[in-house]
Each structure stands twice: as C-alpha cells, then as structure tokens.
Design a protein around this motif. Structure first.
Motif, PDB file in Angstrom:
ATOM      1  N   GLY A   1       9.981   6.137  -0.501  1.00  0.00           N
ATOM      2  CA  GLY A   1      10.615   5.700  -1.734  1.00  0.00           C
ATOM      3  C   GLY A   1       9.601   5.391  -2.799  1.00  0.00           C
ATOM      4  O   GLY A   1       8.740   6.197  -3.123  1.00  0.00           O
ATOM      5  N   ALA A   2       9.672   4.161  -3.317  1.00  0.00           N
ATOM      6  CA  ALA A   2       8.780   3.763  -4.416  1.00  0.00           C
ATOM      7  C   ALA A   2       7.395   3.350  -3.935  1.00  0.00           C
ATOM      8  O   ALA A   2       6.495   3.152  -4.750  1.00  0.00           O
ATOM      9  N   LEU A   3       7.208   3.220  -2.611  1.00  0.00           N
ATOM     10  CA  LEU A   3       5.964   2.659  -2.102  1.00  0.00           C
ATOM     11  C   LEU A   3       4.943   3.723  -1.722  1.00  0.00           C
ATOM     12  O   LEU A   3       5.287   4.806  -1.245  1.00  0.00           O
ATOM     13  N   LEU A   4       3.676   3.373  -1.941  1.00  0.00           N
ATOM     14  CA  LEU A   4       2.554   4.250  -1.609  1.00  0.00           C
ATOM     15  C   LEU A   4       1.454   3.386  -1.011  1.00  0.00           C
ATOM     16  O   LEU A   4       1.139   2.322  -1.557  1.00  0.00           O
ATOM     17  N   ALA A   5       0.882   3.821   0.100  1.00  0.00           N
ATOM     18  CA  ALA A   5      -0.187   3.057   0.750  1.00  0.00           C
ATOM     19  C   ALA A   5      -1.479   3.865   0.747  1.00  0.00           C
ATOM     20  O   ALA A   5      -1.469   5.070   0.997  1.00  0.00           O
ATOM     21  N   LEU A   6      -2.572   3.187   0.451  1.00  0.00           N
ATOM     22  CA  LEU A   6      -3.897   3.797   0.457  1.00  0.00           C
ATOM     23  C   LEU A   6      -4.839   2.939   1.291  1.00  0.00           C
ATOM     24  O   LEU A   6      -4.540   1.781   1.580  1.00  0.00           O
ATOM     25  N   SER A  51     -12.406  -3.932   2.633  1.00  0.00           N
ATOM     26  CA  SER A  51     -11.802  -2.600   2.692  1.00  0.00           C
ATOM     27  C   SER A  51     -10.371  -2.755   3.189  1.00  0.00           C
ATOM     28  O   SER A  51      -9.939  -3.836   3.566  1.00  0.00           O
ATOM     29  N   GLY A  52      -9.632  -1.632   3.167  1.00  0.00           N
ATOM     30  CA  GLY A  52      -8.334  -1.655   3.826  1.00  0.00           C
ATOM     31  C   GLY A  52      -7.141  -1.351   2.957  1.00  0.00           C
ATOM     32  O   GLY A  52      -7.243  -0.777   1.875  1.00  0.00           O
ATOM     33  N   LEU A  53      -6.003  -1.784   3.452  1.00  0.00           N
ATOM     34  CA  LEU A  53      -4.696  -1.375   2.959  1.00  0.00           C
ATOM     35  C   LEU A  53      -4.433  -1.828   1.531  1.00  0.00           C
ATOM     36  O   LEU A  53      -4.552  -3.005   1.197  1.00  0.00           O
ATOM     37  N   VAL A  54      -4.078  -0.865   0.682  1.00  0.00           N
ATOM     38  CA  VAL A  54      -3.614  -1.138  -0.678  1.00  0.00           C
ATOM     39  C   VAL A  54      -2.172  -0.662  -0.761  1.00  0.00           C
ATOM     40  O   VAL A  54      -1.882   0.489  -0.424  1.00  0.00           O
ATOM     41  N   LEU A  55      -1.283  -1.540  -1.190  1.00  0.00           N
ATOM     42  CA  LEU A  55       0.124  -1.189  -1.321  1.00  0.00           C
ATOM     43  C   LEU A  55       0.450  -1.050  -2.802  1.00  0.00           C
ATOM     44  O   LEU A  55       0.263  -1.985  -3.579  1.00  0.00           O
ATOM     45  N   LEU A  56       0.926   0.151  -3.194  1.00  0.00           N
ATOM     46  CA  LEU A  56       1.289   0.440  -4.584  1.00  0.00           C
ATOM     47  C   LEU A  56       2.779   0.722  -4.670  1.00  0.00           C
ATOM     48  O   LEU A  56       3.397   1.123  -3.690  1.00  0.00           O
ATOM     49  N   SER A  57       3.331   0.551  -5.868  1.00  0.00           N
ATOM     50  CA  SER A  57       4.745   0.814  -6.088  1.00  0.00           C
ATOM     51  C   SER A  57       4.934   1.477  -7.448  1.00  0.00           C
ATOM     52  O   SER A  57       4.233   1.153  -8.409  1.00  0.00           O
ATOM     53  N   SER A  58       5.872   2.410  -7.511  1.00  0.00           N
ATOM     54  CA  SER A  58       6.210   3.062  -8.782  1.00  0.00           C
ATOM     55  C   SER A  58       7.466   2.442  -9.401  1.00  0.00           C
ATOM     56  O   SER A  58       8.005   2.975 -10.360  1.00  0.00           O
ATOM     57  N   CYS A  59       7.927   1.328  -8.843  1.00  0.00           N
ATOM     58  CA  CYS A  59       9.128   0.656  -9.339  1.00  0.00           C
ATOM     59  C   CYS A  59       8.793  -0.810  -9.621  1.00  0.00           C
ATOM     60  O   CYS A  59       8.363  -1.541  -8.718  1.00  0.00           O
ATOM     61  N   TYR A  60       8.979  -1.233 -10.853  1.00  0.00           N
ATOM     62  CA  TYR A  60       8.634  -2.593 -11.265  1.00  0.00           C
ATOM     63  C   TYR A  60       9.398  -3.631 -10.444  1.00  0.00           C
ATOM     64  O   TYR A  60       8.828  -4.627  -9.993  1.00  0.00           O
ATOM     65  N   HIS A  61      10.694  -3.405 -10.213  1.00  0.00           N
ATOM     66  CA  HIS A  61      11.511  -4.381  -9.480  1.00  0.00           C
ATOM     67  C   HIS A  61      11.073  -4.479  -8.012  1.00  0.00           C
ATOM     68  O   HIS A  61      11.070  -5.564  -7.429  1.00  0.00           O
ATOM     69  N   THR A  62      10.695  -3.332  -7.427  1.00  0.00           N
ATOM     70  CA  THR A  62      10.186  -3.345  -6.048  1.00  0.00           C
ATOM     71  C   THR A  62       8.895  -4.142  -5.976  1.00  0.00           C
ATOM     72  O   THR A  62       8.683  -4.937  -5.052  1.00  0.00           O
ATOM     73  N   THR A  63       8.022  -3.942  -6.963  1.00  0.00           N
ATOM     74  CA  THR A  63       6.752  -4.675  -7.006  1.00  0.00           C
ATOM     75  C   THR A  63       6.997  -6.175  -7.031  1.00  0.00           C
ATOM     76  O   THR A  63       6.421  -6.927  -6.233  1.00  0.00           O
ATOM     77  N   LYS A  64       7.871  -6.637  -7.944  1.00  0.00           N
ATOM     78  CA  LYS A  64       8.152  -8.066  -8.062  1.00  0.00           C
ATOM     79  C   LYS A  64       8.788  -8.628  -6.794  1.00  0.00           C
ATOM     80  O   LYS A  64       8.452  -9.720  -6.330  1.00  0.00           O
ATOM     81  N   LYS A  65       9.706  -7.869  -6.209  1.00  0.00           N
ATOM     82  CA  LYS A  65      10.400  -8.326  -4.999  1.00  0.00           C
ATOM     83  C   LYS A  65       9.404  -8.520  -3.853  1.00  0.00           C
ATOM     84  O   LYS A  65       9.450  -9.527  -3.125  1.00  0.00           O
ATOM     85  N   LEU A  66       8.496  -7.564  -3.687  1.00  0.00           N
ATOM     86  CA  LEU A  66       7.541  -7.652  -2.582  1.00  0.00           C
ATOM     87  C   LEU A  66       6.506  -8.748  -2.823  1.00  0.00           C
ATOM     88  O   LEU A  66       6.109  -9.452  -1.890  1.00  0.00           O
TER      89      LEU A  66
END
Length: 233
Positions: A1-6, A51-66
């Motif tokens: 969905g809106a989430l991306l992990a790097l 180092s390690g996990l970066v969690l990104l979101s392409s949805c503003y509401h998802t970002t705020k919720k998380l």
C-alpha cells in the motif's frame, strides 16, 4: 500500500542542510524512480549513526497514524522497535534492563549525553533529566564480543550507546562514548565523562586483525547499532 521500507547505511542523516546528502534530500529522487504520484514522508528511521530499517509512507494520514502509534506504544510500555548491536565485551547477565536518567551536559565547547543514575523528582519534572529504559538480551558471543538485542522503551539521543557503556560493553565503532569504559587487569569499569575525554575507540590487536583494520584506519569503523525490526499495528 502506502508503505515502503528501506535499509539505511550508517552515517546517513535523516535531515540535512541544503546541498548536503541526507535521506530527506533523496526522497524526491526515490519517488521519481518508483513512479509514485505523491510525496514520500519519513515515518520512522534510525539516527544518523545507526544503520537499519527506514519506514516511508506516500500517504500523509498513514504517516500521522503510525507516528502516533509509535508514541502511544512507548507510553503503554510496549517495545515497537528492536535494534541489534555488536559490542566490545559481553554483559555479565544474559538479559535484563538498563534504567537511568539521561541529560545533556556541556563539556568545554561541546555538549554530551551523560547518565544520571538517581535523578531527583524536580530535575525530572523540569525535564532537565529524562528517565530512560532499554531492555536487552544477548543473542550470541564470541571472541570477547557479543550480538545484543536492544529494545528501547524511551527515546533520547544516543540512549543506546550510553546504556551499552553502563553495561560496560560499548558498541563496536562507538567513538563517542566507548572511552568511558576503562580496564584494569582486564576488568572493565565505568569512567565519568570528566575523566574520560572522547577519542577513537581502542580495540585490542586480535580484534583489529579479525576486522582487517589497522589502528590508523580505526576511526573509519562505523557504529554497529542496527534498527532490525518495527512492529506495526
């Protein structure tokens, strides 16, 4: 969905000045490369040195919720983030908790994070000192080093590095706090920041050989603390 992990390398900051290399500066390039229609936001990311996990979101509401979830999870006594660290030294106990106050303290021309073992109620109320807690577990040990799981319950700059020095097992590549762990006849003990100026981490010849490093190259060794896992709602 809106989430991306790097997976982020150590030394890359989340934010930077204009023109500097940072994760934030790379997000527009990443968005174009992935063909995303909306901007990417940083939900959760490890500190610059980690180092390690970066969690990104392409949805503003998802970002705020998380982000609210991570804040509330810590307040409820949960441990949503799990780190792994390689340490120089092996803790005396296989698992346990590190509890201490932490505060910023000025030493000469630089500010340092230092432990306050028994903070007073007034200093906590004024927020001069923050009460911090990290749960740890030794996952393995060999050659005088350990692989340790770290789960911080609180968030404070450099919390994990300082907590590891209180275990007398500084993180490999910690050139900021490792000097606070001294040794006499091979027995480690804790030094106060006033008596232990910051310096490049000192490693014995055998460990340097295993790492393939010369003493002159040791200051290039990155901090070995890695954000391994994030629990999502």
């Amino acid at each position: 969905g809106a989430l991306l992990a790097l997976s982020k390398p150590p030394g890359l900051p989340i934010l930077g000045r204009p023109g500097d290399l940072s994760l934030d500066a790379l997000l527009p390039v990443l968005r174009r490369r992935l063909g995303l229609a909306t901007e990417l936001h940083v939900v959760k990311a490890p500190a610059r040195e980690y180092s390690g996990l970066v969690l990104l979101s392409s949805c503003y509401h998802t970002t705020k919720k998380l982000q609210q979830f991570f804040t509330h999870a810590r307040l409820r006594g949960q441990y949503p983030a799990t780190y792994h660290a390689i340490t120089v030294g092996v803790p005396a106990e296989v698992e346990g908790e590190i509890r201490t106050g932490l505060c910023w303290q000025q030493h000469g021309d630089r500010a340092m994070v230092v432990p306050v073992p028994a903070p007073g109620r007034h200093s906590l109320a004024r927020k001069d000192v923050k009460s911090t807690l990290t749960r740890y577990r030794v996952l393995g040990a060999v050659g005088g080093c350990a692989l340790i799981q770290l789960q911080p319950r609180t968030a404070f700059p450099e919390q994990l590095q300082v907590h590891l020095t209180l275990l007398l097992c500084p993180a490999l590549g910690d050139h900021e706090h490792s000097s606070r762990v001294g040794r006499v006849l091979g027995v480690p003990f804790f030094l106060t920041p006033e008596t232990a100026p910051t310096r490049t981490q000192v490693l014995d010849k055998e460990l340097l050989s295993q790492l393939g490093l010369s003493p002159q190259r040791l200051h290039h060794l990155p901090l070995h603390i890695h954000l391994q896992e994030l629990v999502l709602p």
